[in-house]
Structure formats: structure tokens, C-alpha cells
Design a protein around this motif. Sequence first.
Motif, short mmCIF file in Angstrom:
data_model
loop_
_atom_site.label_atom_id
_atom_site.label_comp_id
_atom_site.label_asym_id
_atom_site.label_seq_id
_atom_site.Cartn_x
_atom_site.Cartn_y
_atom_site.Cartn_z
N MET A 27 -18.32 0.15 -6.95
CA MET A 27 -17.06 -0.22 -7.62
C MET A 27 -15.86 -0.16 -6.68
O MET A 27 -14.87 -0.84 -6.89
N GLU A 28 -15.98 0.68 -5.66
CA GLU A 28 -14.84 0.98 -4.79
C GLU A 28 -14.01 -0.24 -4.34
O GLU A 28 -12.79 -0.23 -4.44
N PRO A 29 -14.65 -1.33 -3.83
CA PRO A 29 -13.84 -2.46 -3.34
C PRO A 29 -12.98 -3.12 -4.42
O PRO A 29 -12.07 -3.88 -4.10
N TYR A 30 -13.27 -2.84 -5.69
CA TYR A 30 -12.52 -3.47 -6.78
C TYR A 30 -11.35 -2.62 -7.26
O TYR A 30 -10.57 -3.04 -8.10
N LEU A 31 -11.25 -1.40 -6.74
CA LEU A 31 -10.34 -0.43 -7.37
C LEU A 31 -8.98 -0.30 -6.69
O LEU A 31 -8.08 0.35 -7.22
N VAL A 45 -17.66 -2.15 -13.29
CA VAL A 45 -17.19 -3.47 -12.89
C VAL A 45 -18.19 -4.48 -13.47
O VAL A 45 -19.39 -4.38 -13.22
N VAL A 46 -17.67 -5.39 -14.27
CA VAL A 46 -18.53 -6.35 -14.97
C VAL A 46 -18.28 -7.73 -14.37
O VAL A 46 -17.12 -8.14 -14.22
N ARG A 47 -19.37 -8.43 -14.02
CA ARG A 47 -19.21 -9.71 -13.34
C ARG A 47 -19.98 -10.80 -14.06
O ARG A 47 -21.10 -11.17 -13.65
N PRO A 48 -19.40 -11.36 -15.12
CA PRO A 48 -20.10 -12.39 -15.88
C PRO A 48 -20.27 -13.65 -15.04
O PRO A 48 -19.47 -13.92 -14.14
N ALA A 49 -21.32 -14.43 -15.36
CA ALA A 49 -21.60 -15.64 -14.58
C ALA A 49 -21.28 -16.90 -15.37
O ALA A 49 -21.45 -18.00 -14.84
N ALA A 50 -20.84 -16.77 -16.61
CA ALA A 50 -20.53 -17.96 -17.42
C ALA A 50 -19.46 -17.59 -18.44
O ALA A 50 -19.29 -16.41 -18.79
N THR A 51 -18.73 -18.61 -18.90
CA THR A 51 -17.67 -18.39 -19.88
C THR A 51 -18.19 -17.66 -21.12
O THR A 51 -17.54 -16.76 -21.65
N GLU A 52 -19.40 -18.05 -21.59
CA GLU A 52 -19.96 -17.42 -22.79
C GLU A 52 -20.17 -15.92 -22.57
O GLU A 52 -20.00 -15.13 -23.50
N GLU A 53 -20.53 -15.57 -21.35
CA GLU A 53 -20.70 -14.13 -21.06
C GLU A 53 -19.36 -13.40 -21.08
O GLU A 53 -19.26 -12.29 -21.59
N VAL A 54 -18.33 -14.05 -20.55
CA VAL A 54 -16.99 -13.45 -20.60
C VAL A 54 -16.60 -13.23 -22.06
O VAL A 54 -16.11 -12.15 -22.45
N ALA A 55 -16.83 -14.26 -22.88
CA ALA A 55 -16.46 -14.19 -24.29
C ALA A 55 -17.18 -13.05 -24.99
O ALA A 55 -16.59 -12.28 -25.76
N LYS A 56 -18.46 -12.92 -24.70
CA LYS A 56 -19.27 -11.86 -25.32
C LYS A 56 -18.73 -10.48 -24.92
O LYS A 56 -18.54 -9.60 -25.77
N VAL A 57 -18.46 -10.32 -23.63
CA VAL A 57 -17.95 -9.03 -23.12
C VAL A 57 -16.62 -8.68 -23.79
O VAL A 57 -16.41 -7.56 -24.27
N VAL A 58 -15.72 -9.66 -23.86
CA VAL A 58 -14.40 -9.39 -24.43
C VAL A 58 -14.51 -9.10 -25.93
O VAL A 58 -13.81 -8.22 -26.46
N GLU A 59 -15.41 -9.78 -26.59
CA GLU A 59 -15.61 -9.53 -28.03
C GLU A 59 -16.05 -8.08 -28.25
O GLU A 59 -15.55 -7.39 -29.14
N ILE A 87 -12.94 -1.40 -18.61
CA ILE A 87 -13.81 -2.09 -17.64
C ILE A 87 -12.98 -3.05 -16.80
O ILE A 87 -11.94 -3.54 -17.23
N LEU A 88 -13.44 -3.29 -15.59
CA LEU A 88 -12.84 -4.31 -14.75
C LEU A 88 -13.72 -5.54 -14.84
O LEU A 88 -14.93 -5.46 -14.62
N LEU A 89 -13.14 -6.67 -15.21
CA LEU A 89 -13.91 -7.90 -15.33
C LEU A 89 -13.60 -8.80 -14.14
O LEU A 89 -12.50 -9.34 -14.02
N SER A 90 -14.57 -8.89 -13.24
CA SER A 90 -14.38 -9.70 -12.03
C SER A 90 -14.90 -11.12 -12.27
O SER A 90 -15.96 -11.32 -12.85
N THR A 91 -14.13 -12.10 -11.79
CA THR A 91 -14.51 -13.50 -12.01
C THR A 91 -15.33 -14.07 -10.85
O THR A 91 -15.59 -15.28 -10.82
#
Length: 469
Positions: A27-31, A45-59, A87-91
Motif C-alpha cells: 500500500m505504501e506507494p499509494y499513501l 488499496v482497491v484497484r478495479p479493472a472495469a466501471t462495473e467493479e468501481v460501481a460495485k465497490v462504491v455501492e 479504502i483508497l480506490l486506484s484507477t
Amino acid sequence: MSGADKALKAIRDAVGTKGWIGDGDGMEPYLGEERGLYHGTCAAVVRPAATEEVAKVVEICSHAGLAVVPQGGNTGLVGGGVPDGGILLSTVRLNRIREIDAGNLTMTAEAGVVLADIRAAADEAGCSFPLSLGAEGSCRIGGNLATNAGGSGVLRYGAARDLALGLEVVLPDGRVWDGLGRLRKDNTGYDLKQLFIGAEGTLGIITAAVLKLFPRPQDRATALAAATNLEKLLELFSRVHESRGGSLVAFEVMSRICVDFATEHVAGVIDPLRAKYPYYGLIELAGSGPGLGDALETVLGAAFDDGLLDDAVIATSGAQARQLWRLREAIPEAQKHEGGSIKHDIAVPVSKVPEFIARATAMVERELPGIRACAFGHLGDGNIHFNLSQPVGMDKQAFLGKWRHFNRLVHDLAMDMEGSFSAEHGIGKLKREDLVRYKSEVELDLMRTLKTALDPKGIMNPGKVVDGF
Ligand code: ZN
């Protein structure tokens, strides 16, 4: 299992092992950010690979009341992407270019595509994408839009805000707004995309964007001009703007000490002129051509005859043009070798830049003898990086301890001159006090109204921009 633990497990299931970093080292490089002003903490640190995954995480976060801090390339300067819990959501894994339509001059790209890759892809398609900044090799387009990044082409093409036609955004409740319109004209109510551009991830997460492309310039001319004072350089800017307005892409300014630092500390950077001068203008024209070099030479020649400039060099090759830009771009790196620096990113009306620099320099020198004001930046936009290097020999921490004090003085002066205390770097955590100090009650109230309406649970990037005030 607590509610938060359950939510974290559900998030982990949603993004899979590739999308999850839960250990401290990972996680260190993101902090933290490069400047080292802030260091954060988060549960994962959460790194979704698609918009639907981002949506699920945020929900999931919305249901659990868990904070979400969006982050792109982590090249920010004001702490906007540094987490404080949640959580940190990295794009970074949202990195596909979905479409390039050269006929419509548009590109649809996901948030995590690196800016340099966007520029290269546009170029390959015979077009150009003009957003250009020092961090373009690592910053990502979603972050550029979320922070309304500026850079060196704003004079001609505008900031990131002006370069987006449409957006796809995951809202704080997990819904997806598909606003990926590719239209130049669409006058149908509120311009929703502008809510999210420059909001620094406090109102939602930009997951993709439709970007404006431009015809690729056929000709380019770059010059460095030296002048004894800023008034003359400003007059030169007016003349170039007047005669070559449509092709004037950048008019940057540097004071002599910036050139000294850059040539002294950064390998390969040279001062191409024979003598030393107080101020320099870096001028770039780009357009359909041909003959931009000749045109620039004519304007500079006349300015020289009229005593506006003392010397100038026009690049005769692409390599030489890059050399000149290198001189300008090396300044922030060079300044690190001169001890502590206290930074400002102010704007004033273009016509007031000479007055601002003169007054601000006299003020900080009065306040701390020996302080070294390095003024450089985007003269054509009225945006100056008024960065202060510590007096030689002073204790670095003692100098940095004066950060807020000098910020207050410099920002008060900029605001007094109808300016801005943050021209292109945003608010993040660093400039929240300034936001409250300088914005009117009406402006703050409108900002709070938007924040509560879009993010009633306050989970999107809490503690940033207007949140909490
Ligand atoms: Zn800048």
C-alpha cells in the motif's frame, strides 16, 4: 465480523486478488505524495479493472458508510488523493482507450490511461491531444480531469475542463452516470460533467471520458527571449498574441535564478544565450504553417529593434526546441537541490503579473532577508509558480516551518490583486483554510449544497476541498 470487515470482504470478492492490496508494503506507494507533505492510512488499496467493479465497490462502501478516496497517478501536490481511513480506490487498471474517432476528433478513454499514452495515441491517429504537463509520464487522465489540470498549453487550448466533451462517473451511491456524449453542442440543461471536473473526487469517481482532439499541428516554432524586466516581456507577449494569436500555444516566464538553478543542478540543461538576463520568455507557436519560424523571427526582430528584448534564440530543430522546454521544466526538480522551498500557485490578471512579482518579491525579502524568490510559470495565463527557496545556510525545517506564514502573505497579496490562491493545483487538504478564508459565504454555501446533495453520506474523499467546513 464487524460491518466494516464484512464490507471489506465483499469488496475483495468484487475486485478479486489482482484488484486488492491489503499489506503495508504494497500500500505504501499509494499513501503519500512526492512533496512529502502528507502521509495517509487506509484499510486497503482497491484497484478495479472495469466501471462495473468501481460501481460495485462504491455501492458496498455507501451501505457500510466506508470512505472512498479515489486516486489516479498520485502526482497531485495538495494532498487530494491521500487517504485518511476507508479504502483508497486506484484507477490504474482502468486503462483502456475505448475508441478514437478521428473524423469527430474525439477519443474515449478510461480514467487510468496515462496522459502521455493518450497524447501518443492521438498522435498515432493523426490528431493531437494538447493537455501537457511535467507529470504526463505518470499522471492519469481521470486525475487530470478530477483536478482540472492546467499545464503549458492552457493559453491556446484551455485547461482539462475545456478538453472534455463527456464523462462516465460512478456516483457516491454506486450508480453509474453514462454521460459519454461526443457532441460539440448539447445545450440541454445543467452541464453535469462540469460538476465532477475539478471536484477532486469529492462528488463521484470519473471512470471514463470523451476527450477533444485537435488537428495535428503541421508546423511549430519555439524561442527563448531575454528581457531586462517583466513589463517588457509582457509587452512582447501582447505583440506575439496580437500577431500570432491563433498559433500561440505557450508563453512561459522564468526569472534568472530559476535558470541558474536549472543549469546548475539538472544534467543536460543549458542556457543557450551568451549573457545573463533578469527574465526569460519561452514562446511556442504551433499550427497549420508553414512559416511559423519566420513569423516568430519577424515579431522578435521588431521587438528587439524597439528595445523590448535583449537577446533571443529560435530553435532550429525539434531537439533544440526540447532543450529550451527542458530548461523550463527542470526548475521544480532543480529547486530541490537548494534546500527547502515554500510553494505557491497563484494567478492574477495577465496585465498585473509584473506588479505581482515585484510586490511579492519585495514583501518576502523584507520578511526574511536572504530568501530567494523563484518566479516562473505561465505568463500567458497569469499563472505564476511563486516558489521560495530558503536562505543559503538556514535550517531547512526552520524555513519550512514558515510555510503557512508565507502562504498567507502571498495569497493575501494575490487575492488583493483580484487573483487566485490556487490557479491549477486545486484545494485537496493543503488549501482548505485558504478556501474558507477567501471564498465568499455564498460560494461556500453553494459548494456545500452540491456536496450534500450528491454525497449525503459524506463517503467520497472526506476531508478534502469543502468537506467538513
Ligand atoms: Zn504550472
